[in-house]
Motif scaffolding. Structure first.
Motif, PDB file in Angstrom:
ATOM      1  N   GLY A  73     -21.412  30.660  76.139  1.00  0.00           N
ATOM      2  CA  GLY A  73     -22.405  29.996  76.974  1.00  0.00           C
ATOM      3  C   GLY A  73     -22.179  28.509  77.159  1.00  0.00           C
ATOM      4  O   GLY A  73     -22.870  27.865  77.969  1.00  0.00           O
ATOM      5  N   TYR A  74     -21.195  27.961  76.447  1.00  0.00           N
ATOM      6  CA  TYR A  74     -21.003  26.513  76.424  1.00  0.00           C
ATOM      7  C   TYR A  74     -20.693  25.878  77.782  1.00  0.00           C
ATOM      8  O   TYR A  74     -21.343  24.892  78.158  1.00  0.00           O
ATOM      9  N   PRO A  75     -19.712  26.360  78.563  1.00  0.00           N
ATOM     10  CA  PRO A  75     -19.304  25.608  79.764  1.00  0.00           C
ATOM     11  C   PRO A  75     -20.443  25.343  80.753  1.00  0.00           C
ATOM     12  O   PRO A  75     -20.507  24.266  81.353  1.00  0.00           O
ATOM     13  N   PHE A  76     -21.333  26.309  80.962  1.00  0.00           N
ATOM     14  CA  PHE A  76     -22.387  26.163  81.972  1.00  0.00           C
ATOM     15  C   PHE A  76     -23.768  25.930  81.354  1.00  0.00           C
ATOM     16  O   PHE A  76     -24.782  26.078  82.035  1.00  0.00           O
ATOM     17  N   GLU A  77     -23.777  25.546  80.099  1.00  0.00           N
ATOM     18  CA  GLU A  77     -25.050  25.390  79.384  1.00  0.00           C
ATOM     19  C   GLU A  77     -25.986  24.390  80.064  1.00  0.00           C
ATOM     20  O   GLU A  77     -27.205  24.606  80.131  1.00  0.00           O
ATOM     21  N   LYS A  78     -25.443  23.297  80.588  1.00  0.00           N
ATOM     22  CA  LYS A  78     -26.268  22.229  81.164  1.00  0.00           C
ATOM     23  C   LYS A  78     -26.748  22.545  82.581  1.00  0.00           C
ATOM     24  O   LYS A  78     -27.594  21.826  83.117  1.00  0.00           O
ATOM     25  N   VAL A  79     -26.211  23.599  83.187  1.00  0.00           N
ATOM     26  CA  VAL A  79     -26.599  23.934  84.566  1.00  0.00           C
ATOM     27  C   VAL A  79     -27.145  25.353  84.681  1.00  0.00           C
ATOM     28  O   VAL A  79     -27.530  25.787  85.765  1.00  0.00           O
ATOM     29  N   LYS A  80     -27.200  26.070  83.577  1.00  0.00           N
ATOM     30  CA  LYS A  80     -27.624  27.467  83.609  1.00  0.00           C
ATOM     31  C   LYS A  80     -29.025  27.614  84.186  1.00  0.00           C
ATOM     32  O   LYS A  80     -29.315  28.573  84.917  1.00  0.00           O
ATOM     33  N   ASP A  81     -29.918  26.676  83.891  1.00  0.00           N
ATOM     34  CA  ASP A  81     -31.285  26.784  84.396  1.00  0.00           C
ATOM     35  C   ASP A  81     -31.320  26.715  85.918  1.00  0.00           C
ATOM     36  O   ASP A  81     -32.174  27.347  86.558  1.00  0.00           O
ATOM     37  N   ILE A  82     -30.385  25.986  86.514  1.00  0.00           N
ATOM     38  CA  ILE A  82     -30.285  25.927  87.978  1.00  0.00           C
ATOM     39  C   ILE A  82     -29.839  27.282  88.510  1.00  0.00           C
ATOM     40  O   ILE A  82     -30.388  27.811  89.477  1.00  0.00           O
ATOM     41  N   PHE A  83     -28.846  27.865  87.859  1.00  0.00           N
ATOM     42  CA  PHE A  83     -28.318  29.164  88.275  1.00  0.00           C
ATOM     43  C   PHE A  83     -29.364  30.276  88.122  1.00  0.00           C
ATOM     44  O   PHE A  83     -29.401  31.205  88.919  1.00  0.00           O
ATOM     45  N   GLU A  84     -30.173  30.167  87.098  1.00  0.00           N
ATOM     46  CA  GLU A  84     -31.152  31.220  86.834  1.00  0.00           C
ATOM     47  C   GLU A  84     -32.279  31.242  87.865  1.00  0.00           C
ATOM     48  O   GLU A  84     -32.937  32.274  88.037  1.00  0.00           O
ATOM     49  N   ASN A  99     -17.450  37.007  79.691  1.00  0.00           N
ATOM     50  CA  ASN A  99     -18.758  36.784  79.084  1.00  0.00           C
ATOM     51  C   ASN A  99     -19.295  35.381  79.372  1.00  0.00           C
ATOM     52  O   ASN A  99     -20.503  35.149  79.277  1.00  0.00           O
ATOM     53  N   ILE A 100     -18.416  34.453  79.711  1.00  0.00           N
ATOM     54  CA  ILE A 100     -18.869  33.123  80.128  1.00  0.00           C
ATOM     55  C   ILE A 100     -19.697  33.253  81.397  1.00  0.00           C
ATOM     56  O   ILE A 100     -20.729  32.584  81.562  1.00  0.00           O
ATOM     57  N   LEU A 101     -19.257  34.133  82.298  1.00  0.00           N
ATOM     58  CA  LEU A 101     -19.973  34.333  83.562  1.00  0.00           C
ATOM     59  C   LEU A 101     -21.276  35.091  83.337  1.00  0.00           C
ATOM     60  O   LEU A 101     -22.342  34.680  83.807  1.00  0.00           O
ATOM     61  N   THR A 102     -21.194  36.204  82.624  1.00  0.00           N
ATOM     62  CA  THR A 102     -22.377  37.051  82.455  1.00  0.00           C
ATOM     63  C   THR A 102     -23.467  36.353  81.646  1.00  0.00           C
ATOM     64  O   THR A 102     -24.654  36.639  81.832  1.00  0.00           O
ATOM     65  N   SER A 103     -23.097  35.441  80.762  1.00  0.00           N
ATOM     66  CA  SER A 103     -24.091  34.738  79.948  1.00  0.00           C
ATOM     67  C   SER A 103     -24.648  33.503  80.638  1.00  0.00           C
ATOM     68  O   SER A 103     -25.554  32.850  80.110  1.00  0.00           O
ATOM     69  N   SER A 104     -24.121  33.196  81.842  1.00  0.00           N
ATOM     70  CA  SER A 104     -24.505  31.952  82.520  1.00  0.00           C
ATOM     71  C   SER A 104     -25.145  32.177  83.877  1.00  0.00           C
ATOM     72  O   SER A 104     -25.276  31.245  84.667  1.00  0.00           O
ATOM     73  N   SER A 105     -25.550  33.410  84.166  1.00  0.00           N
ATOM     74  CA  SER A 105     -26.205  33.747  85.433  1.00  0.00           C
ATOM     75  C   SER A 105     -25.307  33.463  86.632  1.00  0.00           C
ATOM     76  O   SER A 105     -25.766  32.974  87.663  1.00  0.00           O
ATOM     77  N   ILE A 106     -24.008  33.790  86.493  1.00  0.00           N
ATOM     78  CA  ILE A 106     -23.048  33.693  87.594  1.00  0.00           C
ATOM     79  C   ILE A 106     -22.731  35.110  88.040  1.00  0.00           C
ATOM     80  O   ILE A 106     -22.255  35.932  87.258  1.00  0.00           O
ATOM     81  N   GLU A 107     -23.011  35.390  89.306  1.00  0.00           N
ATOM     82  CA  GLU A 107     -22.934  36.768  89.784  1.00  0.00           C
ATOM     83  C   GLU A 107     -21.752  37.079  90.678  1.00  0.00           C
ATOM     84  O   GLU A 107     -21.473  38.242  90.954  1.00  0.00           O
ATOM     85  N   TYR A 132     -15.314  19.976  79.226  1.00  0.00           N
ATOM     86  CA  TYR A 132     -15.398  21.270  79.928  1.00  0.00           C
ATOM     87  C   TYR A 132     -16.842  21.727  80.150  1.00  0.00           C
ATOM     88  O   TYR A 132     -17.102  22.923  80.289  1.00  0.00           O
ATOM     89  N   GLN A 133     -17.749  20.778  80.234  1.00  0.00           N
ATOM     90  CA  GLN A 133     -19.162  21.112  80.386  1.00  0.00           C
ATOM     91  C   GLN A 133     -19.789  20.210  81.454  1.00  0.00           C
ATOM     92  O   GLN A 133     -20.276  19.127  81.148  1.00  0.00           O
ATOM     93  N   PRO A 134     -19.780  20.647  82.714  1.00  0.00           N
ATOM     94  CA  PRO A 134     -20.385  19.834  83.774  1.00  0.00           C
ATOM     95  C   PRO A 134     -21.868  19.618  83.522  1.00  0.00           C
ATOM     96  O   PRO A 134     -22.548  20.480  82.942  1.00  0.00           O
ATOM     97  N   ILE A 135     -22.351  18.463  84.001  1.00  0.00           N
ATOM     98  CA  ILE A 135     -23.727  18.093  83.700  1.00  0.00           C
ATOM     99  C   ILE A 135     -24.368  17.417  84.915  1.00  0.00           C
ATOM    100  O   ILE A 135     -23.733  16.587  85.574  1.00  0.00           O
ATOM    101  N   PRO A 136     -25.596  17.778  85.268  1.00  0.00           N
ATOM    102  CA  PRO A 136     -26.287  17.064  86.345  1.00  0.00           C
ATOM    103  C   PRO A 136     -26.509  15.610  85.949  1.00  0.00           C
ATOM    104  O   PRO A 136     -26.729  15.301  84.769  1.00  0.00           O
ATOM    105  N   VAL A 137     -26.437  14.719  86.919  1.00  0.00           N
ATOM    106  CA  VAL A 137     -26.622  13.295  86.645  1.00  0.00           C
ATOM    107  C   VAL A 137     -27.818  12.769  87.431  1.00  0.00           C
ATOM    108  O   VAL A 137     -28.264  13.379  88.405  1.00  0.00           O
ATOM    109  N   THR A 138     -28.323  11.631  87.009  1.00  0.00           N
ATOM    110  CA  THR A 138     -29.486  11.024  87.623  1.00  0.00           C
ATOM    111  C   THR A 138     -29.231   9.541  87.865  1.00  0.00           C
ATOM    112  O   THR A 138     -28.166   9.023  87.525  1.00  0.00           O
ATOM    113  N   GLY A 139     -30.215   8.877  88.451  1.00  0.00           N
ATOM    114  CA  GLY A 139     -30.161   7.430  88.604  1.00  0.00           C
ATOM    115  C   GLY A 139     -28.951   6.945  89.374  1.00  0.00           C
ATOM    116  O   GLY A 139     -28.560   7.519  90.390  1.00  0.00           O
TER     117      GLY A 139
END
Length: 373
Positions: free
Chosen positions: A66-77, A113-121, A326-333
């Motif tokens: 679940g690591y690579p998409f952990e910071k964006v999984k909520d967007i995908f879900e 399993n990286i895909l299936t655990s990260s809501s990537i279809e 290897y973990q993209p992250i949304p940015v702000t500001g």
């Protein structure tokens, strides 16, 4: 006091007349489908990186699937469908390595399993790395995606796959291809594939094209020619990958083209310093990325009404340095504003002035009515 009153009045006027100054409302329709796209995702690495503590495989071993998409999984879900460009193979051997390529990206088949655990279809595989380990590596990737229930689509000289997503009677067709394949004999097949999607009753067609100059922040004529061709074939939206840098947007007559979404979860390199000397950005960091989330609208009869695009600025790594975690992250500001500026720099202001980023939301653009064919 007069100055304060004048400032308040001007603020209210600007909020009323400038699109995007305030948060843009989402267009409402009887039926809507939300689809999220990302840039290049390499769920593996080159043999040179294998076994290194700084390599992608070491991070997965330490932190899990679940690591690579952990910071964006909520967007995908929160969407209906998440689509990535899978830039590499899922294959358990080092055999059949392509001799004429510089980089060979491979992850073991359990990385699905990286895909299936990260809501990537779904995955686009019409790119220049799906054959890094020959037809055996490509077939292993396809079989692995199929077994996991992950949709895939893409054309090479050895396979031709389209994908149809369906929700509430709405059918959306997907197709992808690499530029070098498109300009060869497969070119006729590309048009035939789009025609087949239309014949299958697709209400909307999305073409993913793999083309452009690597690490260039400006799109080129080959990208325009390929996008224009797919629009002629019948695509309503064109999504670009391959340059590894983000580029601009074209909204024209209801057709939307994203020239390049850049890199995303990119396991291919442990550093995000651009190392190819032929790049105009040689020696620079390549942090910028963005998620493109479309809300597609349809009427009660499934007729396509148009789209609304939300741009979510990201960095390809959360370190803020050249070290790729290897973990993209949304940015702000300010970081988000820099990403938006990079997109706007390749988007002519006279044709499309992008709505700005809103904290916690993204940069929601205006609703664009469907093209009239």
């Amino acid at each position: 006091m007069r100055r304060i009153a004048f400032f308040l009045m001007m603020t209210l006027l600007l909020t009323a007349v400038i699109p995007g100054f305030a948060e843009t409302a989402i267009y409402q329709a009887p039926k809507q489908v939300v689809i999220t796209f990302t840039g290049d995702c390499t769920l593996g690495c080159d043999p040179m990186e294998r076994g290194r503590s700084s390599g992608f495989e070491s991070y997965i071993e330490q932190y899990g699937y679940g690591y690579p998409f952990e910071k964006v999984k909520d967007i995908f879900e929160r969407d209906d469908l998440t689509v990535i460009n899978l830039e590499g193979t899922l294959y358990d051997q080092d055999a059949n390595i392509a001799p004429d390529k510089t980089y060979h990206f491979r992850g073991p088949t359990d990385y699905v399993n990286i895909l299936t655990s990260s809501s990537i279809e779904a995955c686009s595989i019409g790119n220049n790395h799906i054959l890094d380990y020959g037809t055996a590596g490509m077939q292993s990737t396809i079989d692995t995606l199929d077994a996991a229930g992950i949709g895939w689509f893409g054309t090479t000289e050895y396979c031709n796959g389209t994908y149809i997503y369906e929700k509430d009677g709405v059918r959306i067709g997907f197709y992808s291809i690499y530029y070098s394949d498109w300009v060869t004999a497969i070119k006729t097949g590309a048009k035939d594939s789009i025609e087949a999607l239309k014949a299958a009753g697709c209400n909307l067609i999305i073409a993913c094209i793999h083309v452009g100059v690597e690490y260039d922040t400006r799109h080129d004529m080959n990208q325009e020619k390929m996008a224009d061709a797919f629009i002629r074939y019948g695509a309503d939206v064109v999504i670009g990958n391959h340059p590894h840098s983000i580029q601009g947007i074209r909204e024209q007559d209801g057709f939307c083209t994203l020239w390049s979404l850049g890199n995303f979860a990119f396991g291919g390199n442990s550093s995000i310093i651009i190392s190819r000397k032929r790049s105009p950005n040689y020696g620079n960091m390549n942090l910028n990325a963005f998620i493109a989330q479309f809300t597609f609208s349809f009427d009660e009869n499934n007729r396509y009404l148009g789209h609304q695009l939300n741009l979510i600025p990201c960095f390809v790594t959360g370190t803020g340095t050249e070290v790729n975690n290897y973990q993209p992250i949304p940015v702000t500001g300010n970081d988000a504003e820099k990403v938006m500026k990079a997109i706007q720099d390749d988007t002519p202001y006279r044709r499309l002035l992008l709505n700005p980023y809103v904290e916690g939301v993204g940069a929601v653009q205006e609703f664009v009515p469907a093209p009239v064919r």
